[in-house]
Enzyme design. Structure first.
Site: not given
Length: 818
Positions: A103, A485
């Site tokens: 770059e 239960s």
């Protein structure tokens, strides 16, 4: 007469050389002045509209919030942009060199504008002028940063001036290292990944500091254009781009030519897209997201928070697998449903013009296909003996010997071409893109599954439903269902602290209880409609006898039962009615698991929590959880109940599924079933982990006859602990050590006596022969005071008979008939 030609003569005055040069100079001067004026005018106009680069001091890009597991590993990212900020020092040299070589080779030499690069770009643009190609800009890294932060991407002279000016200003204010750091953290790499760290994790599954030369070259190459250089769409182009980066690194002296050529010969190794499971921990993470939004606002998700959770990733995976397997087994018992979508009858699919071989289903979000996966498939053809299906690009075969559970013998009686079905992958051939599958079915039932550390209250795993993509309602944390239960252990705890022992005797027989409020009678029934006469309190809870529980509650008073439920942390509204004995009230799963954790934790309840610590992006702690505990019952009572609940897994309603694990880990728990089988529960624990399962329908439809807690919920819990124990064994073997069996600690003042399990009396040293010797635990001073006799044997119904807990039998019901 001949015509005369008319000739015009124009005399051009000869211009002296001096005059010509003077004119050309004046033209050049005026031209230069005009250009300079235009440049100055453009500069002034641009300068007035440009932002001050000092805003970078306070600029904060959108950061994702990262969620970490209890081992510190990142598990999930939340936010629109997957971005993880790294410092310059954390960016490896190989990546720095790759980016600079490609770059901006003179990055550390120029002051924001590289005139060599500009002249090179002008030359390239002259050559491209008539080729209709994108023009070169000659932009430095600093210029690219300025453009990305402040400017639009269109190529105009005005934007270029702005870019130059801003680049110079940025270079004046910041060091090269800081500029490079901002550049690496800012740019997009596609697929929601922003910055080199997020890109490294996306493409290679590792931190940026671990990148190899070839991987760094890929990252640097993608920077030029993420949409064009996509490893998933254009792998060949990305490979070409990577090799170009390697060539540039060699040209700039960062590599030798031999190193570059060796790296170029390495294949492109990009991890599969979408390799993560979107359903993994989805309900847990969504609960965290909701908390963050409520506590810090929606914008908190984009501030880069680091949220440390209590989740154990391995437990979560085991729990999800166990739940999926258990629900598929339940669904098989309900039989095959003719409710499958058919693409050949789907208008949208028909309008697309695609064939079945070209079909793509929404559930195929990733290309991954592994043995054991249950995925959607499209039926291509079906015969009596086999069927062909399409699964994520693989051709699969279904054999008729895998469909016994449907009650059919022929596959074509179940599926037809175009049907969308679920299949289990049994084997696959990657080269031929073929697989062997068995027919499955997506369960209609819903479920919740949650586990927490009994000592700290940390939620270790959480599942709130069968599929987060279809329903985000968290049934483990948000909704309340009838307890059934599963409430009984808290009532039996109240009994132990109000005059009862495990050996206390209660008559199990049809009983009418007068209701002083309504004046009517209430007559509870046992689920199996059978009654066993005189039984011990232990027998009552191990077999979940409803009449026994009702009598115990009547003895200690319903208000006492309500008080104890509240002490255990149940926040639901409770009324002091005898029907409390059957759990006729709604409760959340997380509360039930937290309440049950009191027993293995020696009477102490730790408040459940799922977030350990929240930090901001800089590591400052915003909040940190503290373990909050309260003593609910004494350690002695907690152990007595733990010992009773161990009996549920050894001889009672959970024995069939849980007994096989008892050699490796001490376990206890309680099944739960509601009237009409609308809710099935199992809450159980080891000395360190308590986990609970709820199974039911959102609309309260019955699960089916005999689909009790032991049948529908317990297999999920047992499957999880089975996998957990196997994992512990594998780890111990790999480390060359023995597995340490977890045991429940016995507190002081607990005394053991050998009694007759059916009569609850002491076994005499000689004479009377008792058939059911059992070592029972008592609070010291509460042991039985007399020995068992033959008369006591006669008072027990079927004393010599071997009976099992049938009330919530774990024997699955037969498949439902079509």
């Amino acid at each position: 007469m001949a015509s005369k030609k008319i000739r015009l003569k124009i005399r051009i005055r000869k211009i002296e050389r001096r005059t010509l040069v003077r004119g050309l100079l004046l033209a050049a001067l005026f031209g230069t002045m005009a250009v300079a004026g235009a440049v100055v005018g453009t500069y002034v106009a641009v300068r007035k509209t440009l932002p001050d680069v000092s805003v970078l001091e306070t600029f904060e890009p959108a950061l994702m919030t990262t969620l970490y597991g209890d081992d510190g590993r990142a598990l999930k990212e939340i936010g629109p942009e997957r971005r993880i900020i790294v410092d310059f020092a954390e960016i490896p040299e190989v990546l720095r060199q790759a980016i600079i070589a490609t770059e901006d080779p003179r990055f550390f030499k120029h002051r924001g504008i590289d005139m060599r690069g500009v002249l090179r770009a002008v030359r390239e643009n002259v050559l491209k002028m008539f080729r209709r190609r994108k023009l070169e800009g000659g932009s430095t890294i600093t210029q690219q940063l300025a453009r990305r932060l402040f400017l639009h991407p269109l190529q105009t002279l005005q934007r270029k001036f702005a870019e130059w000016f801003l680049a110079v200003q940025i270079e004046k204010r910041y060091s090269k290292e800081k500029i490079f750091e901002m550049y690496c953290n800012l740019f997009e790499f596609g697929y929601g990944a922003f910055g080199v760290e997020a890109a490294s994790r996306l493409f290679f599954g590792k931190s940026v500091g671990e990148l190899s030369l070839e991987e760094a070259a890929v990252i640097a190459g993608i920077l030029r254009g993420p949409s064009r250089y996509s490893p998933y769409r254009n792998p060949a182009l990305v490979l070409e781009r990577r090799n170009h980066v390697l060539n540039r690194m060699a040209e700039e002296g960062f590599l030798s030519r031999a190193q570059a050529e060796a790296a170029k010969s390495t294949p492109l190794a990009i991890l599969p897209q979408g390799r993560g499971d979107s359903e993994f921990g989805a309900y847990f993470f969504e609960e965290v997201r909701r908390y963050l939004v409520d506590a810090y606002g929606e914008e908190s998700l984009y501030r880069g928070f680091k949220v440390h959770l209590t989740i154990n990733a391995e437990y979560q995976r085991l729990a999800e697998a166990a739940l999926a397997k258990g629900l598929r087994e339940y669904d098989r018992r309900r039989g095959w449903r003719k409710d499958k979508r058919n693409l050949l009858k789907d208008e949208a699919f028909l309008k697309s013009g695609r064939s079945l071989e070209e079909a793509r289903l929404p559930g195929w979000t990733t290309p991954r296909l592994e043995r054991g996966d249950v995925v959607e498939a499209v039926v291509l053809s079906a015969g009596k003996k086999d069927a062909e299906v399409l699964v994520k690009g693989y051709r699969g075969r279904v054999a008729s010997d895998d469909i016994q559970w449907t009650g059919q013998r022929s596959l074509d009686a179940l599926v037809a071409a175009g049907d969308v079905v679920h299949v289990l992958v049994k084997a696959k051939d990657e080269e031929k893109k073929e697989c062997l599958v068995s027919l499955e079915q997506e369960p209609r039932v819903q479920a919740g599954f949650l586990g927490l550390d009994v000592r700290t209250g940390q939620v270790k795993f959480m599942i709130g439903g069968t599929a987060f993509a279809k329903s985000q309602l968290n049934r483990a944390y948000q909704t309340a269902r009838q307890a059934g239960s599963s409430i009984k252990p808290f009532l039996y705890t109240a009994a132990l602290e109000n005059g009862f022992t495990a050996a206390s005797r209660v008559v199990d027989e049809p009983t009418d209880f007068p209701d002083k409020w309504s004046g009517e009678t209430w007559a509870p029934r046992n689920y199996d409609r059978l009654y066993k006469g005189t039984v011990t309190l232990r027998k009552g809870i191990e077999e979940s006898r409803n009449v026994v529980t009702a009598k115990v509650l009547d003895n200690i008073s319903p208000q006492t039962g309500v008080d104890y439920c509240k002490r255990f942390g149940l926040t639901t509204t409770l009324y002091p009615y005898l029907s409390l004995a059957l759990g006729t009230f709604d409760v959340r799963l997380v509360e039930m698991v937290s309440a049950m954790s009191v027993f293995p934790n020696k009477g102490v309840r730790a408040r459940p929590y799922f977030i350990s610590r929240i930090e901001d992006r800089d590591g400052n702690v915003l909040e940190e959880a503290a373990i909050e505990t309260e003593e609910v019952i004494s350690p002695q009572t907690a152990y007595l109940m733990t010992y009773l609940l161990q009996g549920v897994t050894q001889r009672g309603t959970a024995a069939g599924q849980a007994a096989s694990h008892l050699a490796d880990k001490a376990l206890g728990g309680k099944t739960g079933t509601t009237d009409r089988y609308t809710d099935a529960w199992f809450i159980g624990f080891s000395p360190s982990l308590c986990a609970g399962v709820w199974v039911g329908h959102d609309d309260n439809l019955p699960l089916g006859h005999n689909e009790s807690g032991a049948v529908a919920a317990l297999p999920v819990w047992a499957g999880f602990f089975r996998s957990l124990i196997e994992d512990e064994k594998r780890k111990a073997k790999a480390e060359g050590r023995e597995v340490v069996r977890e045991e429940f600690d016995i507190p002081p003042n607990i005394h053991f006596e050998t009694i007759d399990l059916k009569t609850g009396l002491l076994i005499p040293p000689s004479g009377v022969r008792c058939l059911w010797p059992f070592r029972e635990a008592f609070l010291e001073g509460t042991e039985p005071r007399r020995y068992c006799s033959y008369e006591d044997h006669l008072r027990i119904l079927h004393y010599a008979g071997v009976d099992t807990a049938k009330e919530e039998s774990d024997v699955p019901p037969p498949p439902a008939k079509k």
